[in-house]
Design a protein around this motif. Structure first.
Motif, PDB file in Angstrom:
ATOM      1  N   PRO A 226       0.826  -1.218   0.000  1.00 39.76           N
ATOM      2  CA  PRO A 226       0.000   0.000   0.000  1.00 39.76           C
ATOM      3  C   PRO A 226       0.854   1.260   0.000  1.00 39.76           C
ATOM      4  O   PRO A 226       1.856   1.363   0.704  1.00 39.76           O
ATOM      5  CB  PRO A 226      -0.815  -0.142   1.295  1.00 39.76           C
ATOM      6  CG  PRO A 226      -0.874  -1.603   1.561  1.00 39.76           C
ATOM      7  CD  PRO A 226       0.445  -2.142   1.087  1.00 39.76           C
ATOM      8  N   LEU A 227       0.421   2.232  -0.798  1.00 36.84           N
ATOM      9  CA  LEU A 227       1.121   3.505  -0.897  1.00 36.84           C
ATOM     10  C   LEU A 227       0.930   4.308   0.383  1.00 36.84           C
ATOM     11  O   LEU A 227      -0.175   4.388   0.917  1.00 36.84           O
ATOM     12  CB  LEU A 227       0.589   4.299  -2.095  1.00 36.84           C
ATOM     13  CG  LEU A 227       1.119   5.728  -2.261  1.00 36.84           C
ATOM     14  CD1 LEU A 227       2.583   5.701  -2.665  1.00 36.84           C
ATOM     15  CD2 LEU A 227       0.287   6.498  -3.273  1.00 36.84           C
ATOM     16  N   ILE A 228       2.002   4.897   0.875  1.00 34.23           N
ATOM     17  CA  ILE A 228       1.938   5.823   2.002  1.00 34.23           C
ATOM     18  C   ILE A 228       1.997   7.232   1.431  1.00 34.23           C
ATOM     19  O   ILE A 228       2.953   7.590   0.751  1.00 34.23           O
ATOM     20  CB  ILE A 228       3.087   5.584   2.994  1.00 34.23           C
ATOM     21  CG1 ILE A 228       3.013   4.171   3.570  1.00 34.23           C
ATOM     22  CG2 ILE A 228       3.054   6.603   4.113  1.00 34.23           C
ATOM     23  CD1 ILE A 228       4.176   3.821   4.472  1.00 34.23           C
ATOM     24  N   GLY A 229       0.987   8.054   1.731  1.00 31.60           N
ATOM     25  CA  GLY A 229       0.941   9.406   1.201  1.00 31.60           C
ATOM     26  C   GLY A 229       0.061   9.485  -0.035  1.00 31.60           C
ATOM     27  O   GLY A 229      -0.792   8.631  -0.291  1.00 31.60           O
ATOM     28  N   ARG A 230       0.286  10.525  -0.825  1.00 36.26           N
ATOM     29  CA  ARG A 230      -0.533  10.772  -2.014  1.00 36.26           C
ATOM     30  C   ARG A 230       0.186  10.266  -3.270  1.00 36.26           C
ATOM     31  O   ARG A 230       1.416  10.225  -3.315  1.00 36.26           O
ATOM     32  CB  ARG A 230      -0.831  12.263  -2.154  1.00 36.26           C
ATOM     33  CG  ARG A 230      -1.571  12.866  -0.965  1.00 36.26           C
ATOM     34  CD  ARG A 230      -1.865  14.341  -1.215  1.00 36.26           C
ATOM     35  NE  ARG A 230      -2.401  15.003  -0.041  1.00 36.26           N
ATOM     36  CZ  ARG A 230      -3.681  15.023   0.298  1.00 36.26           C
ATOM     37  NH1 ARG A 230      -4.563  14.404  -0.465  1.00 36.26           N
ATOM     38  NH2 ARG A 230      -4.073  15.660   1.378  1.00 36.26           N
ATOM     39  N   PRO A 231      -0.594   9.917  -4.311  1.00 34.81           N
ATOM     40  CA  PRO A 231       0.037   9.469  -5.562  1.00 34.81           C
ATOM     41  C   PRO A 231       0.753  10.620  -6.264  1.00 34.81           C
ATOM     42  O   PRO A 231       0.464  11.795  -6.033  1.00 34.81           O
ATOM     43  CB  PRO A 231      -1.160   8.953  -6.379  1.00 34.81           C
ATOM     44  CG  PRO A 231      -2.341   9.682  -5.832  1.00 34.81           C
ATOM     45  CD  PRO A 231      -2.069   9.886  -4.376  1.00 34.81           C
ATOM     46  N   ILE A 232       1.685  10.240  -7.124  1.00 26.99           N
ATOM     47  CA  ILE A 232       2.492  11.212  -7.855  1.00 26.99           C
ATOM     48  C   ILE A 232       1.913  11.386  -9.254  1.00 26.99           C
ATOM     49  O   ILE A 232       1.694  10.408  -9.981  1.00 26.99           O
ATOM     50  CB  ILE A 232       3.958  10.761  -7.945  1.00 26.99           C
ATOM     51  CG1 ILE A 232       4.515  10.517  -6.539  1.00 26.99           C
ATOM     52  CG2 ILE A 232       4.790  11.784  -8.686  1.00 26.99           C
ATOM     53  CD1 ILE A 232       4.493  11.731  -5.644  1.00 26.99           C
ATOM     54  N   ALA A 233       1.652  12.643  -9.635  1.00 31.49           N
ATOM     55  CA  ALA A 233       1.097  12.931 -10.956  1.00 31.49           C
ATOM     56  C   ALA A 233       2.048  12.449 -12.044  1.00 31.49           C
ATOM     57  O   ALA A 233       3.262  12.639 -11.961  1.00 31.49           O
ATOM     58  CB  ALA A 233       0.840  14.424 -11.091  1.00 31.49           C
TER      59      ALA A 233
END
Length: 716
Positions: A226-233
């Motif tokens: 699972p990703l920690i934080g926000r996704p990268i554009a």
């Protein structure tokens, strides 16, 4: 439900249900209502803001200053909630709508978007056969309620003439709420009569829901986590979707990324990867857009009708990567730790990025923010310091965030960790073995070469044991045989030498001279007391000690080669005439010599049976020499090789010397079976090891016995 004003927002997070519901009256004359609060926690926070129209409050002025986006609009958009604008007289009806949104089985969102003035005036609402009730909320941006027309899948306009089928409510001057009970599956259509900006929120009562998780590669690129934080554009990311009731639909087709205005900005096909009953988990890859978006799931029910479910939380993609690195240890009472991080600019140009730390216990030490100028695709490392308080077990929630200068408040990358204060225990590692000191040893095991007498003699060892480290765990004996006895003082686990030594006593027969007392402490260290009576003693195989009188006849095996053994010489000094004054038999010795044949295979072992404790037996090549006292006139020489082949020769004299305390006597013995020796060889017990040049010396009372100068060779 918790009704509160702005300054009491932080107080609501101490409850325990499925959602936090924040309802604010946006009027300076309103106070916090004294209603019983609903239980809530931070699993699913949704903010609903009730604005009282017609009053120009300080907060409404602040909203205009922020270009139409105040604090509560920001939280509502991020959490999937809604800001409702109504009049005081309609507050109760709006609160009922909010209550419905946070029940145990709240309605699920189908559509939620802003219908712009430039957009098409009509939009479609997909309804599947799993939706039981449909609710449509439209809210205008002006002071008039939006005028809307609703059309069924058949094309007919809904008239709201039958309250058991449908109804609509006008709440204040901006909000229209439509309820459709048991809607017909298919595509419904709603049409806006005016061209004003409106907010559309369509929900349905249904059990079909979904959840999703952004995934990132694991360490070394293996696996997904699972990703920690926000996704990268701009990144091509993996999204994992779970649909628990997948068996109730016909197909799961696509994952949609939808912007605030309802436009699909990405459409990706889902593939099944297993899960519950092998069907409920799906994955897809999608390039993250730069604009804010929501995630929707689309497929078909079992009748072929399109269904859509939308997660109303707004997702903001960023151009900042924030990685919190492993800390330098544990947060101990009143001590500090460093939390390192790495921030990277993955955008196109240079950015000024501020990294900050906050925690809910006040552990963060100054400075609590660091600012970096980071060029495109470059990174900077830094760290923050936490200092614990004096309460053991206290847990703090630490948030490290990174924000680019000039970006809006919701464009923040973050990492959240929970750190618990522990008590530092300094432990000295015990590496010292416990002590075992022998205080006495009794019993000589003085049976000489007659090793079969070992079971008839005993020994006893006393020892004191203790430990000055972590303390004793156990004390036990080993290798002493089944007839041994072992005793020790009683003690508690952890007993130390400062409380006194532990006395032990071990006794056994002389066949078990390799016994030991083992002492183990709590750290696993081991101390030993070894019994060492006769150096190099090897206990005999019990088969070797069968008395010849009790032996059974040897059975000849056609597959076994017999090793020849012939007596070639006997020197008898036991019958010399000394004018009737004969020596005691233990002080007079005789000898014999035997020649072995070439039939054996490999190393050959020899043993003398009935030769007594003063015997001496040697082997050089194929010649075997025997010497023993005159108390043992009847001796068998047994031979065995590594293959188990055996041989035997018998030598005997007529002894007339006096035995101690008795008259002279002798008797012939029956030959012991050669199979006994063969069994010993097969079992690996070496009684007498005879190789070229190696002499097996059997203990004698007065040292090595040499040839008797008065020996005579009897006539053949």
């Amino acid at each position: 439900m918790h009704v509160l004003n702005k300054i009491s927002l932080g107080d609501v997070c101490g409850h325990t249900d499925d959602a936090i519901v924040v309802v604010r009256y946006n009027t300076s004359s309103s106070q916090t209502q004294g209603q019983e609060p609903w239980q809530c926690d931070n699993k699913n926070i949704r903010v609903y803001d009730i604005k009282i129209v017609g009053e120009d409050t300080q907060e409404s002025r602040q909203r205009r200053a922020l270009g139409g986006l105040d604090f509560y609009h920001l939280i509502a958009d991020t959490s999937g909630g809604t800001v409702y604008e109504t009049t005081k007289s309609n507050i109760a009806a709006v609160v009922d709508i909010i209550k419905e949104s946070v029940t145990t089985k709240p309605p699920l969102t189908i559509l939620k978007f802003k219908l712009l003035t430039s957009s098409n005036n009509s939009f479609e609402i997909p309804v599947d056969n799993l939706i039981q009730n449909l609710t449509i909320k439209v809210q205008g941006s002006t002071s008039s309620v939006p005028t809307m027309h609703l059309y069924r899948p058949s094309g007919t306009q809904e008239t709201f003439s039958n309250a058991s089928v449908s109804k609509q409510q006008i709440l204040g001057t901006k909000l229209r709420v439509i309820h459709i009970y048991n809607p017909a599956p298919g595509i419904w259509r709603m049409e806006r009569v005016s061209t004003s900006l409106i907010d559309v929120d369509v929900t349905g009562s249904t059990d079909l829901q979904f959840s999703y998780q952004f995934m990132q590669p694991g360490p070394g690129g293996y696996g997904d986590y699972p990703l920690i934080g926000r996704p990268i554009a701009g990144e091509n990311m993996t999204i994992q979707v779970s649909v628990p009731l997948v068996d109730k639909v016909g197909s799961i087709d696509s994952l949609l990324l939808v912007d605030r205005n309802g436009k699909v900005v990405a459409n990706s096909t889902l593939r099944n990867v297993g899960g519950r009953r092998g069907k409920s988990l799906f994955k897809t890859h999608v390039v993250i857009p730069a604009k804010e978006f929501e995630i929707a799931l689309e497929g078909k029910d079992k009748a072929g009708n399109v269904f859509r479910r939308l997660d109303p939380k707004i997702i903001t993609a960023l151009a900042i990567q924030l990685e919190v690195l492993p800390s330098n240890g544990t947060l101990y009472l009143k001590q500090s730790i460093t939390i390192p991080y790495r921030v990277k600019n993955v955008g196109a140009g240079t950015a000024t990025i501020t990294v900050s730390i906050t925690d809910d216990k006040g552990f963060a030490q100054s400075p609590t923010s660091n600012t970096y100028t980071v060029s495109s695709m470059a990174s900077n490392n830094g760290s923050f310091t936490l200092k614990a308080g004096s309460i053991k077990g206290e847990t703090t929630t630490v948030t490290i965030s990174a924000k680019a200068s000039g970006s809006s408040n919701n464009k923040v990358q973050y990492n959240v960790q929970r750190i618990t204060v522990e008590e530092k225990i300094i432990r000295v590692i015990d590496t010292k073995a416990p002590t075992c000191n022998i205080t006495s040893m009794t019993g000589k095991c003085d049976f000489g070469a007659d090793i079969c007498q070992c079971s008839k003699q005993t020994w006893e060892m006393k020892a004191n044991v203790g430990d000055d480290g972590d303390g004793l765990l156990s004390v036990f004996s080993s290798g002493a045989g089944p007839k041994s006895t072992f005793k020790n003082d009683s003690f508690s686990i952890g007993h130390k030498l400062s409380s006194g030594v532990i006395h032990t006593t071990l006794s056994a027969d002389c066949c078990h001279q390799q016994a030991k007392i083992t002492v183990v402490d709590l750290a696993g260290n081991v101390g030993l007391c070894d019994v060492n009576i006769t150096a190099g003693f090897v206990a005999p195989d019990p088969k070797l000690c069968i008395h010849p009188n009790n032996a059974k006849p040897v059975t000849t095996n056609a597959n076994v080669t017999t090793i020849s053994c012939n007596i070639t010489n006997i020197v008898d000094t036991c019958n010399g005439n000394a004018s009737g004054n004969r020596k005691p038999c233990e002080n007079t010795f005789w000898s014999a010599e035997a020649q072995l044949g070439n039939e054996g295979f490999g190393r050959i072992q020899v043993a003398a049976v009935n030769a007594g404790r003063h015997a001496n037996l040697t082997k050089l090549n194929h010649t075997v020499k025997l010497s023993t006292d005159c108390c043992h006139p009847d001796v068998y020489i047994n031979v065995v090789d590594v293959a188990g082949n055996t041989g035997q020769c018998h030598t005997q004299i007529t002894a007339s010397t006096n035995k101690p305390g008795t008259g002279a006597s002798s008797a012939a013995s029956k030959a012991p079976p050669i199979g006994i020796i063969a069994g010993a060889a097969a079992g690996g017990v070496v009684v007498l090891s005879a190789v070229a040049g190696l002499v097996y010396y059997l203990k004698t009372r007065a040292g090595k016995i040499g040839p008797d100068t008065n020996a005579v060779t009897p006539l053949s």
